[in-house]
Structure formats: C-alpha cells, structure tokens
Design an enzyme around this catalytic site. Structure first.
Site, PDB file in Angstrom:
ATOM      1  CE  LYS A 183      -3.885   1.903   2.697  1.00  9.59           C
ATOM      2  NZ  LYS A 183      -4.735   1.666   3.889  1.00  9.59           N
ATOM      3  CB  SER A 219      -8.101   3.374   2.966  1.00 10.84           C
ATOM      4  OG  SER A 219      -7.207   2.830   3.906  1.00 10.84           O
ATOM      5  CB  SER A 236      -8.046   0.439   5.773  1.00 11.16           C
ATOM      6  OG  SER A 236      -8.778   1.626   5.737  1.00 11.16           O
TER       7      SER A 236
HETATM    8  N1  GLN Z   1     -12.685   3.590   6.732  1.00 10.01           N
HETATM    9  C1  GLN Z   1     -12.080   4.009   7.949  1.00 10.01           C
HETATM   10  C2  GLN Z   1     -11.767   5.482   7.873  1.00 10.01           C
HETATM   11  O1  GLN Z   1     -12.090   6.060   6.909  1.00 10.01           O
HETATM   12  C3  GLN Z   1     -10.865   3.196   8.229  1.00 10.01           C
HETATM   13  C4  GLN Z   1      -9.672   3.651   7.500  1.00 10.01           C
HETATM   14  C5  GLN Z   1      -8.475   2.786   7.752  1.00 10.01           C
HETATM   15  O2  GLN Z   1      -8.565   1.748   8.379  1.00 10.01           O
HETATM   16  N2  GLN Z   1      -7.331   3.279   7.324  1.00 10.01           N
HETATM   17  O3  GLN Z   1     -11.213   6.030   8.761  1.00 10.01           O
END
Ligand code: GLN
Length: 484
Positions: free
Chosen positions: A78, A153, A177
């Site tokens: 990532k 994400s 994410s």
């Molecule tokens: N979807 C969650 C957020 O927007 C988690 C994001 C993540 O785990 N990086 O914060």
C-alpha cells in the site's frame, strides 16, 4: 497464463525446490499486473528492480543459500508504507513524487524473507476512506464489477490480490481498511494485534489505532506473511515484545472446545444485508460442526463505536498530518510571500476534501473549549469499551460478526454522504479501538452474488487461535475459489 495463480505458500515451495525460478514467477506477476491495469490499483511499478532481485534470488539458490519463507513471492505494498526504491504518496497530491529515504520495517522483513516488491498500490488518501474514492489518483475498480468499489482504504492491495496479480499484499488498518476491502473482494484480510507488527515506515494516520495487515487469498498465506512481518522493533515504541509463533504450523489443529461469542444483537442492527446475516449464520453452523461452542453475546457499547472511532481517529489525524507543511515533505506551493502563506497554499492545494474534513473535525475535537466534551469523552468511552471487551474475553475465546454490513457498493453511491460512508466501518472499528487482532474470511461464493466477509476477533496477541479458526472456516467452504 494460469487463470488461478498460485498462493504465496505454493510459490515459495516451488522456488525453494527449484521447480521454477524466481525470475519466471516475477515475470508472470508483471504480466498479470499489465492485465490488471484497468483496475487503477497500482500507483508505482518496480519492474526492473523486481526482476533484478528475482535473478539475485535465483543465483543465491544456485549457490545453495537458503532464500527464506517467501522465496520469490511477488508482493504489493500500500502506498502509505515507505519504500526506498519507489515513491510513497499516500495517494495524496501533497506527497506526489515523494521518495522516503528508508524501507518500512515490514517491507524490509518481507524482502529479507525472499519476497519481491513489484508494485505500490492505490488507496484512499492517507488511508482515510472506505471506498478508495478519496485517492488523488482516481478510484480503484472492483475486480468483479467495474461499477463498484473494491472497498477501502487498502482497495488497490485488495483488488490486485483478488485479481491474481500478486498472491499477497500489505495494507494498513486503522478502522477496517484491510478487512473491509478483503470482504468486498472475496479474499482474506488480517489485522494483527496493535503492536504486533512494527509501524516504523507506515505513514501515521491514527497512531493509537494503526496497524499493518495482510491481504491474501488463503488463510495459510496470511499465517505465512504474519510470521515474517511480526515481531518487536526498537524503532517503533509501540511494538510489542511478544513471541512470534509458527502460525502456519498450527493451522491444522482445529478448534475443538474453543468458545465463540456471536455478537448477534449488534448484527441485527439496521442496514445489514440479508446476504451478510446469512454468511454469519453459516459460519456459526460451520464452527459448531467443528466442535466449537458458539453462544450469543452482547457488547452494549458496540453501537457507540462509530462516534468513538471518528472522534479519536480524526483528532489523531489532525495532529499527525500537521507535519505535511510544505517544508519537510513532498510538494511545496511556489510564489508565496510568507511562511503562513506557504502552509496555507501547500496544505490547501495538496490535501483532498476528506482529509481536510478530518483535519478540521479533529482540530475542533481537540480545541480548548471542546476537548472535554469530545476528545476526552471519546477516550473515556473507549476505555469503557475496552473493559467490556475484556469481560467478554473472559467468557469466550473469539468473537464473530460480519466484516461489513453490505457487499461492495456502487462507486459514487456514498461519496457525498460522509456519514453513510463512515457507517460501513461499523463492525471493523471495534478491533482497532480494543487493539485485538481480527480477520475477515470470504463467505462461500453464491452464484450471481457479490462476495461478503465474516469476521473473527481474538484476544490481544492470540493470532494463532484466530488463524486456526479462520482455517476451520476455510475448510468448511469460506474460501476464495481461486486460492490454490
Ligand atoms: N474507513 C475508515 C476510515 O475512513 C478506516 C480507515 C483505515 O482503516 N485506514 O477512517
């Protein structure tokens, strides 16, 4: 090209036994990367160096040197995890072209174990989002339906693994994410215990929540990857000195006598798709068949996790992202008359809308007049939630619930409604607030239906039991059909 690309475990065995060369494996992975180009899952490719590294592995093997547990395994990382050879942009315009001077510990460990980094993957900007639509470089498309999101994400990592370009990828999981995109794409997503994997070189979003995790097509590969990247690292003050186990070696042990708590009242909440409830029911059935005792348990504070998470995560983000000021990292606005203007123009032009929203929300929650009402209150609620979890984990060894309330939604469906977007994290943020390890495994594929995931959560540092139980589900049909 084989339609069902081999798993990391198969590749490592084949390369170690000289059944194929690392160069051959990497060449095939690069061709698969070409074939997946339409997904927009990749931000940077590493073709020349990846091939060079693969040839280096083949030479070492020819000399009889051991190559490591991931010999010749192509991996993707990532783009919020630092790599010396490739840019690390966090999918933000502000860091376009930024090249860190070092590798993240997790990346260095993968390479030392023989893995070959072939690409950096697209994601929501700084990991903030649940659909990948917050990337400054365009959304990632779902590998089974280009109208839909692969989740976020870590959507690029999930899409690439599901599409078969790589058998394994790293993601980061602050509030789901790794697990939510794994569920959307029908693969396995593991978020280890907070502190289990060094976060050195992971660009910080919510420092008390962030953890590097893995996306793979099989539980065995998740176990294999974890054993490589886990362990204490003096460079990360929050990394734990807990022994790393042979997770893979324990997968066949089964789960006889293990006690599982199904968070059933939580799951009956509005907005859970019937397909998702069905997946959890069949997981309960499969686990009982395997000799586990499943009981319904309730966690009263579970319903408050979204507000707790979004207060803490935004507050920590506002503080962490203060470092991107145009002076030390990445892009810098030109033609400015003062330092103040440099900050304003760099940050104003560099950050996307969601990142700005979070910086503002977090700054507000931390500001003198509102600190007690918001941030401090969220911290107290988090502590209460943690004690509720501790009490539950005296009664049961694992918790079971969905990974996400729905399957992959349409691109554009939620992007203008942040609250609707935040609600897709309702089942995942729990393990980040508590620090527990959690895994999403794909429910048995149903013809015509999109993938959904079921989630298991274990006690802190009990990844061994978590993975063993996930393997029980996998043997009962909770698997990615193309994992071989
Ligand atoms: N979807 C969650 C957020 O927007 C988690 C994001 C993540 O785990 N990086 O914060």
């Amino acid at each position: 090209m084989n339609a069902a690309p081999p798993t990391a475990a198969r590749i490592a065995t084949a390369v170690t036994r000289s059944e194929c060369s690392a160069e051959q494996v990497v060449n095939e992975a690069l061709a698969r990367l070409d074939a997946s180009a339409g997904l927009n899952a990749v931000l940077h490719r590493n073709d020349a160096r990846a091939l060079e590294r693969a040839r280096g592995l083949d030479e070492r093997r020819a000399r009889g040197e051991p190559l490591g547990a991931l010999a010749g395994v192509p991996v993707a990382i990532k783009d919020n995890i630092c790599t010396r050879e490739l840019p690390t942009t966090c999918a933000s315009k502000l860091l376009a072209g930024y090249r860190p001077p070092y590798d993240a510990t997790a990346v260095a460990k993968l390479e030392r174990a023989g893995a070959v980094v072939i690409a950096k993957t697209n994601c929501d900007e700084f990991g903030m989002g649940s659909s990948n639509e917050n990337s400054a470089f365009g959304p990632v498309l779902h590998p089974l339906d280009p109208e839909r999101t692969p989740g976020g994400s870590s959507g690029g990592s999930a899409a690439l693994v599901a599409h078969g370009a790589v058998p394994a990828a790293l993601g980061s999981d602050t509030g789901g994410s790794v697990r939510q995109p794994a569920a959307f794409c029908g693969i396995v997503g593991l978020k280890p215990t907070y502190g289990r994997v060094s976060r050195w070189g992971l660009v910080a979003f919510g420092s008390s929540l962030d953890q590097i995790g893995t996306l793979t097509r099989s539980v065995e590969d998740a176990a294999l990857m974890l054993a490589v990247i886990a362990g204490f690292d003096a460079r990360d003050a929050t990394s734990a000195e807990e022994p790393v186990e042979d997770y893979r070696g324990q997968l066949a042990q089964g789960t006889h006598g293990v006690r599982i708590g199904s968070l059933s009242d939580f799951v009956e909440a509005d907005g859970v798709e019937p397909e998702v409830s069905l997946a959890v029911e069949s997981a309960v059935h499969a686990l009982r068949e395997a000799g586990t005792a499943v009981q319904d348990v309730s966690l009263p504070l579970a319903r408050e996790t979204i507000p707790i998470y979004y207060l803490i995560a935004t507050a920590e983000a506002s503080s962490n992202l203060a470092r991107f000021d145009g002076v030390r990292f990445g892009a810098r606005a030109g033609g400015v008359a003062s330092l103040q203007e440099l900050y304003e123009r760099t940050r104003g032009g560099g950050f996307g809308a969601e990142v700005k929203r979070r910086i503002m929300l977090g700054t507000y929650a931390l500001s003198a007049g509102y600190y007690d009402a918001y941030f401090a209150r969220a911290q107290r609620a988090r502590a209460l939630l943690q004690s509720e979890l501790d009490v539950l984990f005296e009664k049961v060894d694992l918790l079971l619930c969905p990974t996400a309330p729905q399957s992959a939604f349409l691109l554009g469906e939620r992007i203008d409604d942040p609250l609707a977007m935040y609600l897709s994290d309702v089942f995942t943020v729990l393990a980040n607030l508590g620090g527990q390890p959690a895994i999403s495994v794909p429910a048995p594929a149903r013809p015509g239906a999109l993938p959904v995931g079921v989630q298991l959560i274990a006690r802190r540092f009990d990844e061994a039991l978590l993975l063993r139980t996930a393997a029980v589900l996998e043997r009962a049909g909770f698997r990615n059909e193309s994992a071989s």
